[in-house]
Motif scaffolding. Structure first.
Motif, PDB file in Angstrom:
ATOM      1  N   ARG A   7       0.835  -1.207   0.000  1.00  0.00           N
ATOM      2  CA  ARG A   7       0.000   0.000   0.000  1.00  0.00           C
ATOM      3  C   ARG A   7       0.864   1.249   0.000  1.00  0.00           C
ATOM      4  O   ARG A   7       0.659   2.173  -0.799  1.00  0.00           O
ATOM      5  N   GLU A   8       1.863   1.279   0.870  1.00  0.00           N
ATOM      6  CA  GLU A   8       2.733   2.445   0.954  1.00  0.00           C
ATOM      7  C   GLU A   8       3.561   2.626  -0.321  1.00  0.00           C
ATOM      8  O   GLU A   8       3.753   3.752  -0.782  1.00  0.00           O
ATOM      9  N   ALA A   9       4.018   1.526  -0.913  1.00  0.00           N
ATOM     10  CA  ALA A   9       4.791   1.607  -2.158  1.00  0.00           C
ATOM     11  C   ALA A   9       3.941   2.158  -3.297  1.00  0.00           C
ATOM     12  O   ALA A   9       4.462   2.807  -4.206  1.00  0.00           O
ATOM     13  N   ALA A  10       2.623   1.906  -3.230  1.00  0.00           N
ATOM     14  CA  ALA A  10       1.715   2.416  -4.252  1.00  0.00           C
ATOM     15  C   ALA A  10       1.313   3.866  -3.983  1.00  0.00           C
ATOM     16  O   ALA A  10       0.586   4.472  -4.774  1.00  0.00           O
ATOM     17  N   GLY A  11       1.759   4.416  -2.848  1.00  0.00           N
ATOM     18  CA  GLY A  11       1.495   5.824  -2.543  1.00  0.00           C
ATOM     19  C   GLY A  11       0.180   6.100  -1.837  1.00  0.00           C
ATOM     20  O   GLY A  11      -0.296   7.232  -1.854  1.00  0.00           O
ATOM     21  N   TYR A  12      -0.399   5.079  -1.223  1.00  0.00           N
ATOM     22  CA  TYR A  12      -1.673   5.247  -0.524  1.00  0.00           C
ATOM     23  C   TYR A  12      -1.492   5.277   0.984  1.00  0.00           C
ATOM     24  O   TYR A  12      -0.625   4.585   1.527  1.00  0.00           O
ATOM     25  N   THR A  13      -2.321   6.065   1.646  1.00  0.00           N
ATOM     26  CA  THR A  13      -2.532   5.910   3.079  1.00  0.00           C
ATOM     27  C   THR A  13      -3.691   4.930   3.208  1.00  0.00           C
ATOM     28  O   THR A  13      -4.372   4.632   2.210  1.00  0.00           O
ATOM     29  N   GLN A  14      -3.969   4.452   4.399  1.00  0.00           N
ATOM     30  CA  GLN A  14      -5.130   3.576   4.567  1.00  0.00           C
ATOM     31  C   GLN A  14      -6.399   4.293   4.119  1.00  0.00           C
ATOM     32  O   GLN A  14      -7.224   3.718   3.413  1.00  0.00           O
ATOM     33  N   GLU A  15      -6.533   5.539   4.507  1.00  0.00           N
ATOM     34  CA  GLU A  15      -7.738   6.305   4.182  1.00  0.00           C
ATOM     35  C   GLU A  15      -7.886   6.514   2.677  1.00  0.00           C
ATOM     36  O   GLU A  15      -8.972   6.349   2.128  1.00  0.00           O
ATOM     37  N   SER A  16      -6.791   6.876   2.008  1.00  0.00           N
ATOM     38  CA  SER A  16      -6.889   7.130   0.574  1.00  0.00           C
ATOM     39  C   SER A  16      -7.163   5.846  -0.208  1.00  0.00           C
ATOM     40  O   SER A  16      -7.889   5.868  -1.209  1.00  0.00           O
ATOM     41  N   TYR A  32     -10.942  -2.510   6.271  1.00  0.00           N
ATOM     42  CA  TYR A  32      -9.646  -2.560   5.588  1.00  0.00           C
ATOM     43  C   TYR A  32      -8.508  -2.711   6.597  1.00  0.00           C
ATOM     44  O   TYR A  32      -7.574  -3.480   6.383  1.00  0.00           O
ATOM     45  N   GLN A  33      -8.570  -1.972   7.699  1.00  0.00           N
ATOM     46  CA  GLN A  33      -7.522  -2.088   8.718  1.00  0.00           C
ATOM     47  C   GLN A  33      -7.428  -3.514   9.244  1.00  0.00           C
ATOM     48  O   GLN A  33      -6.336  -4.049   9.420  1.00  0.00           O
ATOM     49  N   ASN A  34      -8.574  -4.144   9.474  1.00  0.00           N
ATOM     50  CA  ASN A  34      -8.569  -5.535   9.940  1.00  0.00           C
ATOM     51  C   ASN A  34      -7.941  -6.466   8.900  1.00  0.00           C
ATOM     52  O   ASN A  34      -7.248  -7.422   9.258  1.00  0.00           O
ATOM     53  N   VAL A  35      -8.171  -6.193   7.625  1.00  0.00           N
ATOM     54  CA  VAL A  35      -7.547  -6.978   6.558  1.00  0.00           C
ATOM     55  C   VAL A  35      -6.035  -6.752   6.578  1.00  0.00           C
ATOM     56  O   VAL A  35      -5.249  -7.706   6.547  1.00  0.00           O
ATOM     57  N   GLU A  36      -5.616  -5.502   6.654  1.00  0.00           N
ATOM     58  CA  GLU A  36      -4.186  -5.191   6.631  1.00  0.00           C
ATOM     59  C   GLU A  36      -3.464  -5.763   7.846  1.00  0.00           C
ATOM     60  O   GLU A  36      -2.315  -6.192   7.738  1.00  0.00           O
ATOM     61  N   TYR A  37      -4.115  -5.789   8.986  1.00  0.00           N
ATOM     62  CA  TYR A  37      -3.487  -6.313  10.205  1.00  0.00           C
ATOM     63  C   TYR A  37      -3.561  -7.830  10.280  1.00  0.00           C
ATOM     64  O   TYR A  37      -3.053  -8.435  11.216  1.00  0.00           O
ATOM     65  N   GLY A  38      -4.205  -8.458   9.279  1.00  0.00           N
ATOM     66  CA  GLY A  38      -4.294  -9.912   9.263  1.00  0.00           C
ATOM     67  C   GLY A  38      -5.368 -10.480  10.167  1.00  0.00           C
ATOM     68  O   GLY A  38      -5.389 -11.683  10.424  1.00  0.00           O
ATOM     69  N   LEU A  39      -6.276  -9.631  10.653  1.00  0.00           N
ATOM     70  CA  LEU A  39      -7.350 -10.093  11.534  1.00  0.00           C
ATOM     71  C   LEU A  39      -8.532 -10.640  10.745  1.00  0.00           C
ATOM     72  O   LEU A  39      -9.296 -11.449  11.258  1.00  0.00           O
ATOM     73  N   LYS A  40      -8.684 -10.171   9.508  1.00  0.00           N
ATOM     74  CA  LYS A  40      -9.769 -10.613   8.626  1.00  0.00           C
ATOM     75  C   LYS A  40      -9.176 -10.953   7.264  1.00  0.00           C
ATOM     76  O   LYS A  40      -8.183 -10.360   6.844  1.00  0.00           O
ATOM     77  N   THR A  41      -9.821 -11.884   6.593  1.00  0.00           N
ATOM     78  CA  THR A  41      -9.459 -12.201   5.214  1.00  0.00           C
ATOM     79  C   THR A  41     -10.526 -11.594   4.317  1.00  0.00           C
ATOM     80  O   THR A  41     -11.714 -11.813   4.548  1.00  0.00           O
ATOM     81  N   PRO A  42     -10.134 -10.832   3.304  1.00  0.00           N
ATOM     82  CA  PRO A  42     -11.140 -10.197   2.446  1.00  0.00           C
ATOM     83  C   PRO A  42     -11.809 -11.229   1.543  1.00  0.00           C
ATOM     84  O   PRO A  42     -11.249 -12.298   1.292  1.00  0.00           O
ATOM     85  N   ASN A  43     -13.009 -10.878   1.054  1.00  0.00           N
ATOM     86  CA  ASN A  43     -13.600 -11.750   0.042  1.00  0.00           C
ATOM     87  C   ASN A  43     -12.759 -11.617  -1.226  1.00  0.00           C
ATOM     88  O   ASN A  43     -11.893 -10.748  -1.341  1.00  0.00           O
ATOM     89  N   VAL A  44     -12.999 -12.493  -2.176  1.00  0.00           N
ATOM     90  CA  VAL A  44     -12.174 -12.543  -3.378  1.00  0.00           C
ATOM     91  C   VAL A  44     -12.189 -11.214  -4.128  1.00  0.00           C
ATOM     92  O   VAL A  44     -11.139 -10.711  -4.553  1.00  0.00           O
TER      93      VAL A  44
END
Length: 72
Positions: A7-16, A32-44
């Motif tokens: 995400r950071e390499a692509a130039g995004y903040t979590q909010e953006s 999204y934060q839960n996905v990024e922290y590994g607490l949730k798995t996103p749908n496909v």
């Protein structure tokens, strides 16, 4: 690759990134934060969209890899 690093390499903040995701489908910042922290798995659909926006292959995202001994 860690999702945060992609995400950071692509130039995004979590909010953006969430704002960009919401142009295509509904996603809250908290989800999204839960996905990024590994607490949730996103749908496909969400997982593929995140990868497309961040320029990373889905199989390369560390948080989504199956770990040895993980219960499915």
């Amino acid at each position: 690759m860690k999702l945060k690093d992609a995400r950071e390499a692509a130039g995004y903040t979590q909010e953006s990134l969430v704002l960009k995701i919401n142009e295509h489908m509904k996603c809250t910042l908290r989800h999204y934060q839960n996905v990024e922290y590994g607490l949730k798995t996103p749908n496909v659909t969400l997982g593929l969209l995140i990868c497309q926006l961040c320029g990373v292959e889905p199989r390369e995202v560390e948080e989504w890899k199956i770990k040895p001994g993980q219960n499915w």
